[in-house]
Design a protein around this motif. Sequence first.
Motif, PDB file in Angstrom:
ATOM      1  N   ALA A 239       4.961  25.162  67.568  1.00  0.00           N
ATOM      2  CA  ALA A 239       5.918  25.064  66.873  1.00  0.00           C
ATOM      3  C   ALA A 239       7.178  24.801  67.624  1.00  0.00           C
ATOM      4  O   ALA A 239       8.099  24.194  67.212  1.00  0.00           O
ATOM      5  CB  ALA A 239       6.148  26.507  66.136  1.00  0.00           C
ATOM      6  N   LYS A 240       7.492  25.320  68.814  1.00  0.00           N
ATOM      7  CA  LYS A 240       8.686  25.440  69.628  1.00  0.00           C
ATOM      8  C   LYS A 240       8.674  23.890  70.507  1.00  0.00           C
ATOM      9  O   LYS A 240       9.463  23.449  70.615  1.00  0.00           O
ATOM     10  CB  LYS A 240       8.781  26.455  70.668  1.00  0.00           C
ATOM     11  N   THR A 241       7.452  23.328  70.623  1.00  0.00           N
ATOM     12  CA  THR A 241       7.385  22.120  71.627  1.00  0.00           C
ATOM     13  C   THR A 241       7.122  20.727  70.732  1.00  0.00           C
ATOM     14  O   THR A 241       6.885  19.561  71.321  1.00  0.00           O
ATOM     15  CB  THR A 241       6.410  22.291  72.520  1.00  0.00           C
ATOM     16  N   MET A 242       6.459  20.651  69.449  1.00  0.00           N
ATOM     17  CA  MET A 242       6.064  19.743  68.893  1.00  0.00           C
ATOM     18  C   MET A 242       7.023  18.822  68.664  1.00  0.00           C
ATOM     19  O   MET A 242       6.580  17.292  68.717  1.00  0.00           O
ATOM     20  CB  MET A 242       5.476  20.197  67.393  1.00  0.00           C
ATOM     21  N   THR A 243       8.199  18.814  68.341  1.00  0.00           N
ATOM     22  CA  THR A 243       9.266  17.831  68.122  1.00  0.00           C
ATOM     23  C   THR A 243       9.379  16.817  69.470  1.00  0.00           C
ATOM     24  O   THR A 243       9.550  15.806  69.658  1.00  0.00           O
ATOM     25  CB  THR A 243      10.496  18.178  67.554  1.00  0.00           C
ATOM     26  N   TYR A 244       9.457  17.806  70.942  1.00  0.00           N
ATOM     27  CA  TYR A 244       9.458  17.381  72.083  1.00  0.00           C
ATOM     28  C   TYR A 244       8.159  16.284  72.112  1.00  0.00           C
ATOM     29  O   TYR A 244       8.404  15.000  72.737  1.00  0.00           O
ATOM     30  CB  TYR A 244       9.499  18.215  72.887  1.00  0.00           C
ATOM     31  N   TRP A 245       7.151  16.879  72.001  1.00  0.00           N
ATOM     32  CA  TRP A 245       5.909  15.997  72.278  1.00  0.00           C
ATOM     33  C   TRP A 245       5.645  14.830  71.234  1.00  0.00           C
ATOM     34  O   TRP A 245       5.067  13.784  71.521  1.00  0.00           O
ATOM     35  CB  TRP A 245       4.496  16.865  72.095  1.00  0.00           C
ATOM     36  N   ALA A 246       6.145  15.120  70.051  1.00  0.00           N
ATOM     37  CA  ALA A 246       6.236  13.740  69.332  1.00  0.00           C
ATOM     38  C   ALA A 246       6.875  12.588  69.908  1.00  0.00           C
ATOM     39  O   ALA A 246       6.552  11.190  69.749  1.00  0.00           O
ATOM     40  CB  ALA A 246       6.888  14.079  67.688  1.00  0.00           C
ATOM     41  N   ALA A 247       8.139  12.820  70.345  1.00  0.00           N
ATOM     42  CA  ALA A 247       8.874  11.945  71.169  1.00  0.00           C
ATOM     43  C   ALA A 247       8.285  11.522  72.455  1.00  0.00           C
ATOM     44  O   ALA A 247       8.562  10.130  72.715  1.00  0.00           O
ATOM     45  CB  ALA A 247      10.421  12.628  71.280  1.00  0.00           C
ATOM     46  N   VAL A 248       7.543  12.442  73.048  1.00  0.00           N
ATOM     47  CA  VAL A 248       6.665  11.880  74.406  1.00  0.00           C
ATOM     48  C   VAL A 248       5.755  10.695  73.847  1.00  0.00           C
ATOM     49  O   VAL A 248       5.521   9.742  74.553  1.00  0.00           O
ATOM     50  CB  VAL A 248       6.193  13.166  74.944  1.00  0.00           C
TER      51      VAL A 248
ATOM     52  N   GLY B   2       5.716   8.961  71.280  1.00  0.00           N
ATOM     53  CA  GLY B   2       6.581   7.645  70.770  1.00  0.00           C
ATOM     54  C   GLY B   2       6.842   6.914  71.997  1.00  0.00           C
ATOM     55  O   GLY B   2       6.995   5.611  72.033  1.00  0.00           O
ATOM     56  N   ALA B   3       7.487   7.497  73.180  1.00  0.00           N
ATOM     57  CA  ALA B   3       7.633   6.863  74.218  1.00  0.00           C
ATOM     58  C   ALA B   3       6.613   6.117  75.317  1.00  0.00           C
ATOM     59  O   ALA B   3       6.635   5.057  75.340  1.00  0.00           O
ATOM     60  CB  ALA B   3       8.383   7.861  75.488  1.00  0.00           C
ATOM     61  N   TRP B   4       5.456   6.962  75.107  1.00  0.00           N
ATOM     62  CA  TRP B   4       4.117   6.368  75.697  1.00  0.00           C
ATOM     63  C   TRP B   4       3.824   4.862  74.661  1.00  0.00           C
ATOM     64  O   TRP B   4       3.518   3.979  75.394  1.00  0.00           O
ATOM     65  CB  TRP B   4       3.210   6.997  75.579  1.00  0.00           C
ATOM     66  N   ASP B   5       3.940   5.261  73.435  1.00  0.00           N
ATOM     67  CA  ASP B   5       3.473   4.246  72.492  1.00  0.00           C
ATOM     68  C   ASP B   5       4.354   2.834  72.703  1.00  0.00           C
ATOM     69  O   ASP B   5       3.909   1.917  72.740  1.00  0.00           O
ATOM     70  CB  ASP B   5       3.621   4.690  70.932  1.00  0.00           C
ATOM     71  N   GLN B   6       5.665   3.143  72.717  1.00  0.00           N
ATOM     72  CA  GLN B   6       6.741   2.228  73.227  1.00  0.00           C
ATOM     73  C   GLN B   6       6.398   1.204  74.381  1.00  0.00           C
ATOM     74  O   GLN B   6       6.320   0.033  74.415  1.00  0.00           O
ATOM     75  CB  GLN B   6       8.031   2.642  73.128  1.00  0.00           C
ATOM     76  N   ALA B   7       6.121   1.986  75.483  1.00  0.00           N
ATOM     77  CA  ALA B   7       5.574   1.400  76.647  1.00  0.00           C
ATOM     78  C   ALA B   7       4.292   0.317  76.655  1.00  0.00           C
ATOM     79  O   ALA B   7       4.214  -0.530  77.129  1.00  0.00           O
ATOM     80  CB  ALA B   7       5.622   2.538  77.804  1.00  0.00           C
ATOM     81  N   ILE B   8       3.457   1.008  76.016  1.00  0.00           N
ATOM     82  CA  ILE B   8       2.177   0.570  75.846  1.00  0.00           C
ATOM     83  C   ILE B   8       2.158  -0.795  75.017  1.00  0.00           C
ATOM     84  O   ILE B   8       1.718  -1.947  75.144  1.00  0.00           O
ATOM     85  CB  ILE B   8       1.089   1.325  75.285  1.00  0.00           C
TER      86      ILE B   8
ATOM     87  N   THR C  51      -3.041  15.631  79.416  1.00  0.00           N
ATOM     88  CA  THR C  51      -2.201  16.893  79.048  1.00  0.00           C
ATOM     89  C   THR C  51      -0.685  16.423  78.703  1.00  0.00           C
ATOM     90  O   THR C  51      -0.072  16.898  77.897  1.00  0.00           O
ATOM     91  CB  THR C  51      -2.087  17.904  79.827  1.00  0.00           C
ATOM     92  N   ASP C  52      -0.138  15.274  79.308  1.00  0.00           N
ATOM     93  CA  ASP C  52       1.184  14.870  79.069  1.00  0.00           C
ATOM     94  C   ASP C  52       1.314  13.640  78.220  1.00  0.00           C
ATOM     95  O   ASP C  52       2.276  13.186  78.314  1.00  0.00           O
ATOM     96  CB  ASP C  52       1.675  14.731  80.622  1.00  0.00           C
ATOM     97  N   ASP C  53       0.066  13.438  77.555  1.00  0.00           N
ATOM     98  CA  ASP C  53       0.173  12.291  76.549  1.00  0.00           C
ATOM     99  C   ASP C  53       0.056  10.980  77.153  1.00  0.00           C
ATOM    100  O   ASP C  53       0.169   9.995  76.452  1.00  0.00           O
ATOM    101  CB  ASP C  53       1.256  12.229  75.551  1.00  0.00           C
ATOM    102  N   SER C  54      -0.119  10.922  78.529  1.00  0.00           N
ATOM    103  CA  SER C  54      -0.320   9.707  79.242  1.00  0.00           C
ATOM    104  C   SER C  54      -1.945   9.282  78.933  1.00  0.00           C
ATOM    105  O   SER C  54      -2.606   9.978  78.310  1.00  0.00           O
ATOM    106  CB  SER C  54      -0.194   9.479  80.756  1.00  0.00           C
TER     107      SER C  54
ATOM    108  N   ALA D 179      12.521  13.143  79.618  1.00  0.00           N
ATOM    109  CA  ALA D 179      10.967  12.755  79.357  1.00  0.00           C
ATOM    110  C   ALA D 179      11.144  11.043  79.136  1.00  0.00           C
ATOM    111  O   ALA D 179      10.155  10.550  79.868  1.00  0.00           O
ATOM    112  CB  ALA D 179      10.512  13.234  78.055  1.00  0.00           C
ATOM    113  N   ARG D 180      11.875  10.847  78.483  1.00  0.00           N
ATOM    114  CA  ARG D 180      11.799   9.177  78.261  1.00  0.00           C
ATOM    115  C   ARG D 180      12.396   8.645  79.615  1.00  0.00           C
ATOM    116  O   ARG D 180      11.732   7.354  79.873  1.00  0.00           O
ATOM    117  CB  ARG D 180      12.879   8.749  77.269  1.00  0.00           C
ATOM    118  N   ARG D 181      13.005   9.065  80.391  1.00  0.00           N
ATOM    119  CA  ARG D 181      13.427   8.500  81.665  1.00  0.00           C
ATOM    120  C   ARG D 181      12.209   8.625  82.776  1.00  0.00           C
ATOM    121  O   ARG D 181      11.818   7.617  83.475  1.00  0.00           O
ATOM    122  CB  ARG D 181      14.667   9.144  82.211  1.00  0.00           C
TER     123      ARG D 181
END
Length: 342
Positions: free
Chosen positions: A266-275, A277-283, A165-168, A326-328
């Motif tokens: 619509a309200k959260t999609m920009t946030y979730w896109a960044a999340v 991206g942060a998971w992708d970067q860590a992986i 659910t949190d994109d992990s 979220a990135r932190r």
Amino acid sequence: MTIYDALRTGRRTFLTRGLTGAALLGVTASLPLAAVATTPTEGAAGTAPDQDRKAILGMAGTYKVTFDFRETTPFLADYKPIAPKTSGGEEVVRVVEDTGSVIRLQHLLVVDGDDRLPVVIKHWRQDWTYQPASVLTYQGTGHWSLTPVDGAAAKGAWSQTVWQTDDSPRYGGVGRWRHDAGVSRWTSEETWRPLARRDATRHPPYDRYNGINRHALTPAGWVHEQDNAKMGLRDGALVTFVHEAVINTYSRSGDFPVAAADEYWAKTMTYWAAVRGAWDQAIAQHQGVSVTEEANNGSVTGKALMGLADSIAKGGKGIPDAIAEARRVITDATQGSAKSGA
């Protein structure tokens, strides 16, 4: 309200029958399915077959869902299968990216809050990649790694990677779509998976699944079938405790507050896109990732990342601040990945 709360309380959409059970984002992601652009473009993985793409995109839409979990055959003399569990839900599935060779589908649950008004809970995400070079696979408690896919095995195949659910991460596998005998269906190889909340919250003797997934289109929508071996350690050896059959049925329906899901997205999609991206970067940095599993939230990051999205949706948190936080959270949770060998 968490997904676990919804499953436990049975409000609105998780109504029990018997026992209670349990990357880039385009601005069109929040629009109805017919308005989502899905023009294929040739990517690094090559041009995917139209029939395969049609089947994957066919899983987007709005659905009433039934969840049926049944432990079947025990393989240890002292293990007794638990009673079957069934539940139901209402779910919106949106295309959030389609490059032609990569398709991402986001699931959104719609449940009743305490005031009986609709509450949207971001659910799982499924990413499909044509002829993948690698796939993120579960390696055991808290560990995932990028596993290379042999060229011959990748040819004509699709990977499906499933996210919490949190994109992990949750699990990934490779399989092929078939379109014969009147059915379009994809079947995975055997893959390890972490325990789902329905089991993790009970603290069972097993700690993972070794399962085969099948997605098939039906006249009413689609079905996700799982053949799971529930496995864990006994006397230092990995053993199978019991087999489980899972049938999750998605039947088309618009008879619930679909607009609430689209408004949340619509309200959260920009946030979730960044999340994402942060998971992708860590992986990518560690060729995998390590993150502590948590029974109620999937991963230890779940409560914080989901809470930030809820705050954005309610107007209490600005998107830039939420993304920075979220990135932190993700960095703090995954900073041991390199040391752990993920």
